[in-house]
Every structure is written in structure tokens, then in C-alpha cells.
Design an enzyme around this catalytic site. Structure first.
Site, short mmCIF file in Angstrom:
data_model
loop_
_atom_site.label_atom_id
_atom_site.label_comp_id
_atom_site.label_asym_id
_atom_site.label_seq_id
_atom_site.Cartn_x
_atom_site.Cartn_y
_atom_site.Cartn_z
N LYS A 94 6.17 -9.25 -2.63
CA LYS A 94 5.15 -9.82 -1.75
C LYS A 94 4.99 -11.28 -2.12
CE LYS A 94 2.26 -8.32 1.48
NZ LYS A 94 2.50 -7.19 2.42
N GLY A 101 -10.54 -4.82 12.01
CA GLY A 101 -9.48 -5.84 11.99
C GLY A 101 -8.76 -5.82 13.33
N GLY A 143 -6.21 -7.92 14.35
CA GLY A 143 -5.04 -8.79 14.29
C GLY A 143 -3.82 -8.02 14.77
N ASN A 144 -2.66 -8.39 14.25
CA ASN A 144 -1.42 -7.75 14.70
C ASN A 144 -1.51 -6.22 14.63
OD1 ASN A 144 1.30 -6.50 14.07
ND2 ASN A 144 1.91 -8.48 14.88
N GLY A 179 -4.23 -4.11 13.94
CA GLY A 179 -5.40 -3.48 14.55
C GLY A 179 -5.36 -3.50 16.07
P1 NAD Z 1 -3.48 -10.48 10.99
O1 NAD Z 1 -3.61 -11.76 10.31
O2 NAD Z 1 -2.69 -10.41 12.25
O3 NAD Z 1 -4.93 -9.87 11.32
C1 NAD Z 1 -5.92 -9.64 10.38
C2 NAD Z 1 -7.18 -9.26 11.15
O4 NAD Z 1 -8.16 -8.81 10.25
C3 NAD Z 1 -7.81 -10.42 11.93
O5 NAD Z 1 -8.29 -9.93 13.16
C4 NAD Z 1 -8.98 -10.84 11.05
O6 NAD Z 1 -10.02 -11.42 11.80
C5 NAD Z 1 -9.39 -9.50 10.50
N1 NAD Z 1 -10.10 -9.57 9.25
C6 NAD Z 1 -9.81 -10.28 8.12
N2 NAD Z 1 -10.73 -10.02 7.18
C7 NAD Z 1 -11.60 -9.14 7.70
C8 NAD Z 1 -12.75 -8.47 7.23
N3 NAD Z 1 -13.21 -8.70 5.99
N4 NAD Z 1 -13.36 -7.60 8.05
C9 NAD Z 1 -12.91 -7.38 9.29
N5 NAD Z 1 -11.84 -7.96 9.80
C10 NAD Z 1 -11.21 -8.83 9.02
O7 NAD Z 1 -2.92 -9.45 9.89
P2 NAD Z 1 -2.10 -8.11 10.12
O8 NAD Z 1 -0.67 -8.45 10.07
O9 NAD Z 1 -2.66 -7.37 11.27
O10 NAD Z 1 -2.43 -7.36 8.76
C11 NAD Z 1 -3.59 -6.55 8.59
C12 NAD Z 1 -3.37 -5.60 7.44
O11 NAD Z 1 -2.22 -4.80 7.69
C13 NAD Z 1 -3.11 -6.26 6.09
O12 NAD Z 1 -3.64 -5.45 5.06
C14 NAD Z 1 -1.59 -6.27 5.98
O13 NAD Z 1 -1.14 -6.35 4.66
C15 NAD Z 1 -1.30 -4.92 6.62
N6 NAD Z 1 0.07 -4.77 7.11
C16 NAD Z 1 0.58 -5.59 8.07
C17 NAD Z 1 1.86 -5.38 8.55
C18 NAD Z 1 2.44 -6.20 9.66
O14 NAD Z 1 3.54 -5.86 10.14
N7 NAD Z 1 1.80 -7.24 10.13
C19 NAD Z 1 2.64 -4.35 8.02
C20 NAD Z 1 2.09 -3.51 7.06
C21 NAD Z 1 0.80 -3.73 6.62
#
Ligand code: NAD
Length: 416
Positions: A106, A218, A220-221, A223
Site C-alpha cells: 500500500k 461513504g 465515493g467510488n 459506496g
Molecule cells: P473515495 O475517495 O472514492 O471515496 C471515499 C468516500 O468516503 C467519500 O465520499 C468521502 O466523502 C467519504 N468519507 C471519507 N471519510 C468519511 C467519514 N469519516 N465518514 C463518512 N464518509 C467519509 O474512496 P474509495 O475508493 O471509495 O474507498 C473507500 C474505502 O474502500 C477505503 O477504505 C478504501 O481503502 C476501500 N477500497 C477501495 C477500493 C477501490 O477500488 N477504490 C478497493 C478496495 C477497498
């Protein structure tokens, strides 16, 4: 995480629990507690106003017994080496659970992307890549997007690396835009994997998905895509949230409309017909399915007893502490752990890497079909272990993941 328990504390405690369960050789346990390599760098960037800022960046390569290091790069003000170390360990187990030939890594840069221009973010990304140039590579360590990094970030990494090599090397990163070697469906793959797991769990629990109420923390991507796919399957998305807060509507939202609202206003908050809820209240809502898809340490001993969902699918990495796990086990809440639930992202990244290495391009249907096969197998493998060992799904997945990594280490031996 709570002040008492960091992400690394949680990762090490999980490893301790599973090591006991599988009677792991104490030497291998000790070996797995530490990453193989930690690279800490400073990333100087000239800001748009002419000043120079220095950001801390790191890449933690935890274990490569099963293949090249693999893991995302996170841009967030709270990034620490300890947090990235925990995330790199989870990547090692995750790649083993979903059975792809990668180790775990990571990376992160401690910066706030919300306060940086696109040009400044490009500067950080290209400088970070230059500094890590000798440590990454298609057969060494393959980065991907994570929190607050995206396909554009990956395109900059690929371009910087390729400029040094003198030829295009798309296979050095995954999660790229399709036009420069990205895979069809990669951006939704993590969420699709989460949903495949929810579907399989619902079958085991005798739960009907159509009409089930879902809360997603959450947006983001992970959620937003999970909410969108579940909505299309007939689930009722009753609550979603982001850093600014959450929204709730008992009758459910159309996540696509919420997405459009967030695009315009910068947050899900204020969506028409919704009631405001805090991120904490969202977790405790009366709903059937809860998808934590934000950050680590959201569900702890302090709030686990208040959670009412019957099924929890960890889209995020590390949202639940071991103490909260114990509460769920007592309350018979079925939790699909991160290293299984969100492993569709890295599985799809692996498909992208394979396509890049072979210069092929699959359709979204081909990729999604392969993803479904991988996820269903991984889910059932973890489920069967959890039943056989009379334990929860977290331990089932850890037994599978840590067990496979330990077996690879034993087979390779320690040399010299
Ligand atoms: P992202 O940056 O696209 O979105 C993150 C979201 O979480 C945003 O909407 C942000 O506003 C929200 N957020 C941040 N802190 C917050 C809080 N304290 N309370 C509520 N909402 C909050 O990130 P992502 O890629 O969607 O990643 C989210 C999680 O999923 C992370 O833990 C990441 O490690 C995990 N993850 C992502 C992927 C991927 O392919 N993107 C793969 C496996 C795991």
C-alpha cells in the site's frame, strides 16, 4: 481508529487471533507482523502561488511470497506509515483470499487533495512516482487507486514510469482510464464484488434482497457504485453519507439522483426529500444491510451494540475493530469482512494487468463474469471454513488468506 486502537493494532490483533486458530509457526507469525520493505520519501511540490510544500509519502511492501506486491495509493491528510502498513497487510491476505498471484502493498501521501489544484496533484503524483521508480514495476509492485486517487492519478503514474523506461508500460499500474489500457468495468468492480458477496450471504441467511433496506457510509467510488448496483437489484437505499454528513429517507433514494446532487453541491447533504443524519447515526439506523465504505475504525466497541443491520458488508478496509467483531458474533450479525467483501477491486486489477501484459482488451461482460466466478468461489471458501471451524466470516477469511501466504512462505523457504 480510536486513540487506543490504530489500524495497525487492529491488523496485528487479527493476525494474532488467526495465528492461534491455525497453530501458525511462531517464526512465520513474527515474519508476517513486519513488512518486507518500507519506503518513506519526501515529496516536494511547487504550489500554484510559487511556494514549495513538502509532503510525506510512503510505500509499504508487506509480503511477496505469492507474487508481485499489489495495492492502492491513498492521498489523505491522515496518512501515516502505520496506517499504510496495516493496509498493506490486509492486501496480502486479500490477494490470497481471492486467489490471485500477488503479494500485498500500500502507499500514500499525507496531503489534502481538496486543497490542491489538478496541476499540484499531478506534480505530487509524478514526483512520488519518480522517487519510487526503482521500487515499482509490472513484476515488482503494481499500484492502484485508493481513497482520493483515481484513474487520472494512475494515468500520471503510468506516463511518468513510461517516460523513464522509454516505452509505454501500462502494466505498471491498474485502475487506468480505458483509453490508455484500463479495463472495462474496473471502476465499478470493487462494488460489484461487494454486491456478489451480499447476494451470496443473503442466500445463506434466507434473506430476500428485493425490498431490503440498505445504509451506505461513504459515497465515493465504492459506496456510490454499491448503492447504485443494489438499487438496480431492487434494494431500498435508505441512507448514504460523505464527510459532510448523511441523508436518510425511509422510502429510499435513487442513488444516481443523489450522485448528481453531490456533483453539483459537493455533498450528498441537502438532497431533496431527505432528513439529515450524522455518520454515526447512519451506522445505527434500523436497516437490513449496512455497507461501511469510507475509512477505517468506524465500528468499535463504543457503537457495535447499537448497530441493527442483519448483514454488514465491509466495502472499506478496516472499518471494524476486533472488539466490535465479538459483539456481532454474539448478536448473530453476519459480517462479510473487507479482505473478502472488497476483494473484487484487486481481482479486477489483476484482470487489467493480465490484459496489459497480453495486449488484449476484454469486454465488460467477460470481465464481470470472471469476477463473479472469483468472488462466489472466495465467498464460499471463507463460508465453508467459518462453518467448519465454528467461527465468524472474518476468521474464516483470515484462516484462508493467512494460511495460503504461510504455506507459500514455507514452500519457498528462507534463503540464504
Ligand atoms: P473515495 O475517495 O472514492 O471515496 C471515499 C468516500 O468516503 C467519500 O465520499 C468521502 O466523502 C467519504 N468519507 C471519507 N471519510 C468519511 C467519514 N469519516 N465518514 C463518512 N464518509 C467519509 O474512496 P474509495 O475508493 O471509495 O474507498 C473507500 C474505502 O474502500 C477505503 O477504505 C478504501 O481503502 C476501500 N477500497 C477501495 C477500493 C477501490 O477500488 N477504490 C478497493 C478496495 C477497498
Amino acid at each position: 481508529m480510536t486513540e487506543q486502537q490504530t489500524a495497525l493494532d487492529v491488523a496485528l490483533e487479527q493476525l494474532r487471533i488467526v495465528s492461534e486458530k491455525i497453530n501458525l509457526d511462531p517464526g512465520i507469525h513474527e515474519f508476517l507482523k513486519h513488512p518486507k520493505r518500507t519506503i518513506i520519501v519526501s515529496v516536494p511540490v511547487r504550489r500554484d502561488d510559487g511556494s514549495i510544500n513538502i509532503f510525506m509519502g510512503c510505500r509499504v511492501q508487506h509480503n511477496d511470497a505469492r507474487g508481485p506486491y499489489k495495492g492502492g495509493i491513498r492521498y489523505h491528510p491522515n496518512v501515516t506509515v502505520d496506517e499504510i502498513t496495516a493496509l498493506s497487510m490486509w492486501m496480502t491476505w486479500k490477494c490470497a483470499v481471492v486467489d490471485i498471484p500477488y503479494g500485498g502493498a500500500k502507499g500514500g501521501v499525507a496531503c489534502n487533495p481538496k486543497e490542491l489544484s489538478l496541476k499540484e496533484l499531478e506534480g505530487i503524483t509524478r514526483r512520488f512516482t519518480t522517487t519510487l521508480f526503482a521500487e515499482i514495476g509490472p513484476y515488482k509492485d503494481v499500484p492502484a487507486p485508493d481513497v482520493y486517487t483515481d484513474s487520472q492519478t494512475m494515468a500520471w503514474i503510468m506516463d511518468t514510469y513510461s517516460q523513464y523506461m522509454g516505452y509505454r508500460v501500462p502494466e505498471v499500474v491498474t485502475g487506468k482510464p480505458i483509453i490508455v489500457g484500463g479495463s472495462e468495468g474496473r471502476s465499478e468492480a470493487t462494488s460489484l464484488g461487494v454486491v456478489f458477496c451480499i447476494r451470496e450471504a443473503a442466500k445463506k441467511l434466507g434473506m430476500k434482497l428485493k425490498g431490503s433496506s440498505v445504509a451506505v457510509q461513504g459515497f465515493g467510488n465504492v459506496g456510490w457504485n454499491a448503492a447504485d448496483i443494489l438499487h438496480h437489484m431492487g434494494c431500498k437505499i435508505v441512507a448514504v453519507s460523505d464527510t459532510k454528513g448523511g441523508i436518510f429517507n425511509l422510502n429510499g433514494f435513487n442513488p444516481r439522483k443523489v450522485f448528481e446532487h453531490k456533483e453539483k453541491s459537493g455533498s450528498v447533504v441537502g438532497f431533496s426529500g431527505s432528513k439529515d443524519v450524522s455518520n454515526q447515526e447512519l451506522l445505527e439506523l434500523n436497516c437490513d444491510i449496512l455497507v461501511p465504505a469510507a475509512l477505517e475504525g468506524q465500528i468499535t466497541k463504543a457503537n457495535a451494540n447499537e448497530i441493527k443491520a442483519k448483514l454488514i458488508a465491509e466495502g472499506a478496509n478496516g472499518p471494524t475493530t476486533p472488539e466490535a467483531d465479538r459483539v456481532f458474533e454474539e448478536k448473530d450479525i453476519f459480517l462479510i469482512p473487507d479482505i473478502l467483501a472488497n476483494s473484487g477491486g484487486v481481482a479486477s486489477s489483476y484482470f487489467e494487468w493480465v490484459q496489459n501484459l497480453t495486449r488484449e482488451h476484454w469486454t465488460a461482460q467477460e470481465g464481470n463474469k470472471k469476477l463473479e466466478v472469483k468472488m462466489v468461489k472466495a465467498f464460499n471458501d471463507c463460508y465453508d471454513i467459518s462453518k467448519k471451524q465454528k467461527t465468524n466470516m472474518r476468521n474464516g477469511a483470515l484462516i484462508l488468506g493467512v494460511g495460503r501466504v504461510a504455506e507459500a512462505i514455507r514452500t519457498l523457504g528462507f534463503w540464504p
